[in-house]
Design an enzyme around this catalytic site. Structure first.
Site, PDB file in Angstrom:
ATOM      1  N   ASP A  61      41.516 -41.843  61.899  1.00  0.00           N
ATOM      2  CA  ASP A  61      41.056 -40.536  61.422  1.00  0.00           C
ATOM      3  C   ASP A  61      40.355 -40.672  60.082  1.00  0.00           C
ATOM      4  OD1 ASP A  61      41.903 -39.158  63.559  1.00  0.00           O
ATOM      5  OD2 ASP A  61      43.693 -38.274  62.611  1.00  0.00           O
ATOM      6  N   GLU A  66      41.116 -36.812  51.689  1.00  0.00           N
ATOM      7  CA  GLU A  66      41.483 -36.295  53.001  1.00  0.00           C
ATOM      8  C   GLU A  66      42.806 -35.530  52.914  1.00  0.00           C
ATOM      9  OE1 GLU A  66      42.227 -39.509  55.682  1.00  0.00           O
ATOM     10  OE2 GLU A  66      42.821 -38.214  57.346  1.00  0.00           O
ATOM     11  N   ASP A  69      43.483 -45.241  58.427  1.00  0.00           N
ATOM     12  CA  ASP A  69      43.659 -45.218  59.886  1.00  0.00           C
ATOM     13  C   ASP A  69      42.364 -44.736  60.544  1.00  0.00           C
ATOM     14  OD1 ASP A  69      43.536 -42.553  59.301  1.00  0.00           O
ATOM     15  OD2 ASP A  69      45.623 -42.117  59.802  1.00  0.00           O
TER      16      ASP A  69
END
Ligand code: 0RA
Length: 649
Positions: free
Chosen positions: A511, A434, A509
């Protein structure tokens, strides 16, 4: 050869041999001695009870998982025969302690009803159990017989009381000397029981788990119609479920009974689940082929008749018509013409079944279209759209293929990839990371030889809400497909995969969790084989770093951290993202095969996972909210049947 079912009683069973054969080669009888084999024992006993229900005796079954992982299954059928058998022992003993021959008990009308053990299922279960106790309610009397240590008789059968009910209770505990695990899975048993309850309208099955005081009752009066509603939960539907319930006489004068429930939704997936004599046919076969043929022909005939298709137009393609279709198919086929194919015998061969479902579907669905014009119009327009999307997707793919063959190496095509140096596809690992900044540290941290890094910048598209064309247009997805290099969809070829492991690495988290779910949804829909092969993983970065002087401890859970704090004072750092770690830390905690934590994604039950994905990723908000509220800590473990046992590498 099978004996006649009529007049079945104590005299009809012949004794073949003892149970040692089963203990010597359990795999031959139940497939394996792992979790799957363990539950096979449960299916055998439940199926015996269901056979009684199907034969018209009793309507209820109760399953109790006990604290010690023994299990008790009760039915209200006729009760197992207990009188003396011609061999001198009780018939109960013959049924439970010998590999007797003889027809399938309890099923009348010539259907071989349950799984593959031809009536020796009870003996196989006994052979593989630490103990098995059978209690019989029959002729106003209660009898009990107990076996231990793989089916050794303890005492002859005993009369222990009187009763005014009939039925059988079987209580057993699988032998840990045989099985690699002896812990029953509530969820696995629940799914199987629910399936049986859907297939046999009115059958009531109660499941109780005494280990944690769970109880669920399954009873569906509308059978496979309710099954379809269940499968379509969370989707926008196009029609009320249509039910075909009819039968077909074969040229050889056998009767095939056919039940089909059909509902269309606005999703892009096709889902057909089929059963023959209440056994799931996982790999489809002639009955599914017939259903598809009938649907395609009925829809095309209708479309032409009412000018949706002009003379010059080609027919609608079956797969386009079936976009958004959910169907459950349940056939009863007489044993004489029953044929299964394939390695696991999960595919129906019987040619007459194809004619049966083709003819009946064509006939009934034609009428249904005529009587529901606006529905007909909707699904025809939907197929035309699907056809256009498919053409566009093919063009996009051809384009991508051409550019692939032109480019010399993968790197120029997927500019963002930092490839591994080794050419050993199985040892190589692809990290989907990510964001660019974490991607940067991952590049520094990695083992160059075997680890490749692909940072994901843009948004990953939701594959559940998009058609193939839209998914393929998404840049991130495109890059992933080309990097893995094994194509996708029906063309996916695992042998071509450039990586032995594909590892999703995100922040810990919401996201990050969202990206994980989007990527898993993509793999589930477009490369399920990659998941089935156990090649998709999620990296688990630690949540905390504890420091005291030179000592550093990483913690993955709150409990772990609390435990350390009890002993000593540490400075606590809570990691909010991968970016907070320097590359040495990232390597040590999350990427180094020696010290990292990985979760391997596996799909135990394809249908259940499929449904969960729809709920989590589909159109309707309400079921998703309910689901998330039910599982507040978004335990991904629950979403995707993650195998916790394989966590720690
Ligand atoms: C043999 C013959 C008959 C019933 C059964 C076995 C039987 C087996 C099991 C296993 C679990 N529950 C069961 N219930 C019945 C039929 C005998 C008759 O004609 O009455």
């Amino acid at each position: 050869m099978n004996k006649k079912e009529k007049g079945y009683d104590e005299s009809s069973i012949q004794i073949l041999e003892g149970l040692e054969a089963v203990r010597k080669r359990p795999g031959m009888y139940i497939g394996s001695t792992d979790n799957k084999g363990l539950h096979h024992l449960v299916w055998e006993i439940i199926d015996n009870g269901i056979d009684e229900v199907l034969a018209g005796y009793g309507k209820e079954i109760e399953v109790i998982i006990k604290k010690d992982n023994s299990i008790e299954i009760s039915d209200s059928g006729r009760g197992v025969p207990y009188k003396k058998h011609e061999s001198g022992v009780s018939t109960t003993e013959v049924i439970f302690a010998r590999l007797h021959s003889g027809g399938k008990f309890g099923s009348e009308g010539g259907y071989k009803v349950s799984g593959g053990l031809y009536g020796v299922g009870s003996a196989v279960v006994n052979a593989l159990s630490q103990f098995l106790e059978v209690t019989i309610y029959r002729d106003g009397l209660v009898h009990r017989q107990r076996f231990e240590n793989g089916g050794s008789k303890i005492f002859p059968i005993e009369k222990i009381g009187t009763t005014n009910k009939t039925g059988t209770t079987i209580w057993f505990k699988p032998d840990p000397k045989i099985f690699s695990t002896t812990i029953f899975s509530f969820d696995l048993i629940k799914e199987r029981i629910r399936q049986s309850a859907f297939l046999i309208s009115g059958l009531k099955i109660t499941l109780i788990d005494e280990r944690n005081k769970h109880k669920e009752v399954f009873c569906y009066n509308d059978g496979i119609k309710e099954y379809v509603s269940f499968l379509n939960e969370g989707k926008e539907t196009v029609n009320d479920t249509y039910l075909i319930n009819s039968s077909y006489k074969t040229p050889s004068n056998n009767v095939i009974e056919v039940d089909i429930a059909i509902q269309f939704t606005n999703s892009y997936n096709e889902k057909i689940i089929s059963f023959v004599n209440n056994v799931r046919t996982t790999d489809g076969g002639s009955h599914e082929v017939g259903l598809k043929l009938g649907l395609t022909k009925a829809t095309n005939d209708f479309a032409r008749k009412y000018n949706f298709l002009k003379d010059k137009d080609l027919n609608l393609d079956g797969s386009d018509i079936r976009e958004g279709l959910t169907a459950v198919l349940s056939l009863r086929i007489p044993e004489q013409i029953l044929e299964f194919e394939g390695q696991t015998k999960g595919k129906l061969g019987t040619p007459d079944a194809r004619t049966a479902t083709d003819n009946l579907t064509y006939e009934y669905f034609t009428t249904y279209l005529e009587e529901n014009r606006s529905f007909a119009e909707t699904i025809i327009n939907k197929s035309l759209l699907a056809q256009r999307a498919r053409d566009a997707a093919r063009k996009a793919r051809d384009l991508a293929r051409n550019s692939k063959s032109k480019s010399k190496n993968e790197v120029s095509l997927t500019g963002k990839l930092t490839p591994a140096q080794s050419k050993d596809k199985l040892l190589n690992e692809l990290f989907l990371v990510e964001g660019d900044s974490a991607g940067g540290s991952a590049k520094q941290a990695r083992n160059r030889k075997h680890q490749a890094i692909l940072p994901l910048r843009g948004k990953v598209i939701n594959s559940e809400k998009s058609n193939m064309e839209q998914v393929l247009k998404n840049e991130e997805i495109n890059t992933i497909i080309h990097t893995i290099g094994a194509d996708f969809g029906p063309d996916f070829d695992i042998k071509k995969s450039n990586y032995g492991k594909v590892i999703i690495m995100t922040d810990a988290d919401t996201d990050g969790a969202h990206i994980q779910v989007l990527l898993l949804t993509f793999f589930f829909r477009f490369m399920p084989e990659l998941i089935k092969a156990g090649r998709v993983y999620i990296a688990l970065p630690p949540l905390y770093k504890l420091t005291s002087g030179k000592e550093v401890i990483y913690c993955w859970t709150n409990e772990e951290m609390q435990d350390h704090l009890k002993v000593k004072n540490y400075t606590i750092q809570r990691y909010k993202g991968l970016g907070e770690m320097n590359y040495q830390e990232l390597w040590h905690t999350t990427m180094n095969p020696e010290s990292r934590m990985l979760i391997q994604i596996n799909i135990d039950d394809y249908a259940a996972s499929d449904k969960k994905i729809e709920i989590l990723m589909g159109d309707k908000v309400e079921p998703r909210r309910e689901w998330i509220e039910g599982y507040v800590d978004f335990e991904i473990t629950d979403d995707f049947d993650i195998d916790k046992g394989a966590n720690n590498e």
